[in-house]
Scaffold this active site. Structure first.
Site, PDB file in Angstrom:
ATOM      1  N   HIS A  19      46.984  65.665  25.881  1.00  0.00           N
ATOM      2  CA  HIS A  19      45.591  66.015  26.125  1.00  0.00           C
ATOM      3  C   HIS A  19      45.000  65.166  27.236  1.00  0.00           C
ATOM      4  O   HIS A  19      44.840  63.950  27.096  1.00  0.00           O
ATOM      5  CB  HIS A  19      44.804  65.796  24.821  1.00  0.00           C
ATOM      6  CG  HIS A  19      43.418  66.306  24.842  1.00  0.00           C
ATOM      7  ND1 HIS A  19      42.333  65.523  24.510  1.00  0.00           N
ATOM      8  CD2 HIS A  19      42.915  67.527  25.126  1.00  0.00           C
ATOM      9  CE1 HIS A  19      41.222  66.239  24.576  1.00  0.00           C
ATOM     10  NE2 HIS A  19      41.554  67.467  24.961  1.00  0.00           N
ATOM     11  N   GLU A  46      47.795  68.863  29.540  1.00  0.00           N
ATOM     12  CA  GLU A  46      46.563  69.660  29.517  1.00  0.00           C
ATOM     13  C   GLU A  46      45.560  68.985  30.428  1.00  0.00           C
ATOM     14  O   GLU A  46      45.359  67.762  30.351  1.00  0.00           O
ATOM     15  CB  GLU A  46      46.016  69.754  28.089  1.00  0.00           C
ATOM     16  CG  GLU A  46      44.776  70.631  27.935  1.00  0.00           C
ATOM     17  CD  GLU A  46      43.457  69.866  28.040  1.00  0.00           C
ATOM     18  OE1 GLU A  46      42.404  70.509  28.113  1.00  0.00           O
ATOM     19  OE2 GLU A  46      43.491  68.610  28.078  1.00  0.00           O
ATOM     20  N   ASP A  48      41.608  69.577  32.806  1.00  0.00           N
ATOM     21  CA  ASP A  48      40.341  70.308  32.908  1.00  0.00           C
ATOM     22  C   ASP A  48      39.954  70.417  34.371  1.00  0.00           C
ATOM     23  O   ASP A  48      40.112  69.453  35.131  1.00  0.00           O
ATOM     24  CB  ASP A  48      39.228  69.562  32.165  1.00  0.00           C
ATOM     25  CG  ASP A  48      39.625  69.206  30.742  1.00  0.00           C
ATOM     26  OD1 ASP A  48      39.604  70.093  29.892  1.00  0.00           O
ATOM     27  OD2 ASP A  48      39.972  68.024  30.496  1.00  0.00           O
ATOM     28  N   HIS A  61      36.944  66.223  32.863  1.00  0.00           N
ATOM     29  CA  HIS A  61      36.495  66.981  31.693  1.00  0.00           C
ATOM     30  C   HIS A  61      35.019  67.328  31.742  1.00  0.00           C
ATOM     31  O   HIS A  61      34.624  68.462  31.466  1.00  0.00           O
ATOM     32  CB  HIS A  61      36.782  66.192  30.410  1.00  0.00           C
ATOM     33  CG  HIS A  61      36.373  66.915  29.166  1.00  0.00           C
ATOM     34  ND1 HIS A  61      35.122  66.762  28.594  1.00  0.00           N
ATOM     35  CD2 HIS A  61      37.033  67.807  28.394  1.00  0.00           C
ATOM     36  CE1 HIS A  61      35.043  67.529  27.526  1.00  0.00           C
ATOM     37  NE2 HIS A  61      36.186  68.176  27.381  1.00  0.00           N
TER      38      HIS A  61
END
Length: 253
Positions: A19, A46, A48, A61
């Site tokens: 993450h 992962e 953003d 993020h």
């Protein structure tokens, strides 16, 4: 609208997904070092992405820059050049998607979450697909978003990538009906035509996700950061999106 399903391949299922990279107290999330560490251990990553004022994609993020940089500003209101003046709390710069693609270079899968501020800007989807066009490892990229319109748009404009829907409970606390529609996956099949589900581990199991999984829909569980959540995910998800607590976690969720 592309209704054909595209499953996440084994690259996204066989290893837990880091993450925002393999971050820690000393290495910031969504940083180049967090991505390097994940690559070294072979973890899918992962990330953003936000659209900048000049039409580039920044990997961070939050729209608001204060949490990660200690300095005020909004990603969507700044150019990529202006973002270079900011530093993450560990001293690293805010990466751009092009940099991350160059670093990863197909060595591990990349799960890209499309973020938004207030509303989806189609330009964001266009830039994302444009930047991915020259990335040769199509099977090593998947996309996801909390916004049904983003998921639907991506499904309509590209056949190369699996596109997932992110959900949880109480997403919009001031809009109870909309929150109900989102968490119960009412739009998942007929409107979004999404390929997979990323669901908040805190609210698994639930009958809405279980029903889709029985129909063959793959489920990723986020964010897994305790041993208890690992055990839960084994039974109710196909893989996990984990926090740095599991930097040495190697078995399949």
């Amino acid at each position: 609208m592309r209704k054909t399903k595209k499953r996440l391949n084994e690259n996204f299922i066989d290893r837990p997904i880091a993450h925002r990279g393999l971050h820690s107290d000393t290495v910031c999330e969504n940083s180049m070092e967090a991505f390097r560490l994940a690559i070294e251990k072979g973890y899918p990553i992962e990330i953003d992405v936000h659209l900048t004022k000049d039409g580039d994609l920044a990997v961070i993020h939050d729209s608001l820059l204060s949490r990660m940089t200690g300095k005020g500003g909004i990603v969507e209101s700044l150019t990529s050049g202006q973002l270079k003046e900011y530093r993450l709390k560990d001293g690293q710069h805010i990466p751009m998607l092009r940099e991350v693609l160059e670093l990863v270079d197909g060595r591990v899968p990349l799960l890209i979450e499309i973020k938004f501020r207030r509303a989806f800007n189609e330009k964001q989807g266009e830039v994302l697909l444009e930047q991915l066009e020259s990335y040769p490892y199509k099977d090593m990229v998947a996309m996801q978003s909390f916004h049904p319109k983003i998921v639907r748009w991506l499904k309509a404009h590209s056949k190369d990538y699996a596109v997932g829907y992110l959900s949880s409970y109480n997403l919009l606390k001031n809009h109870r009906f909309i929150s109900y529609v989102l968490r119960t996956l009412k739009l998942f099949k007929w409107y979004m035509h999404a390929d997979f589900i990323s669901y908040d581990i805190a609210y698994l199991p639930n009958r809405y996700v279980t029903k889709q999984r029985k129909h063959g829909v793959q489920v990723l569980a986020w964010t897994v950061n305790t041993a208890e959540r690992v055990s839960k995910a084994v039974n109710f998800a196909d893989n996990i999106i984990f926090e740095s607590l599991f930097s040495n976690f190697t078995s399949k969720a």
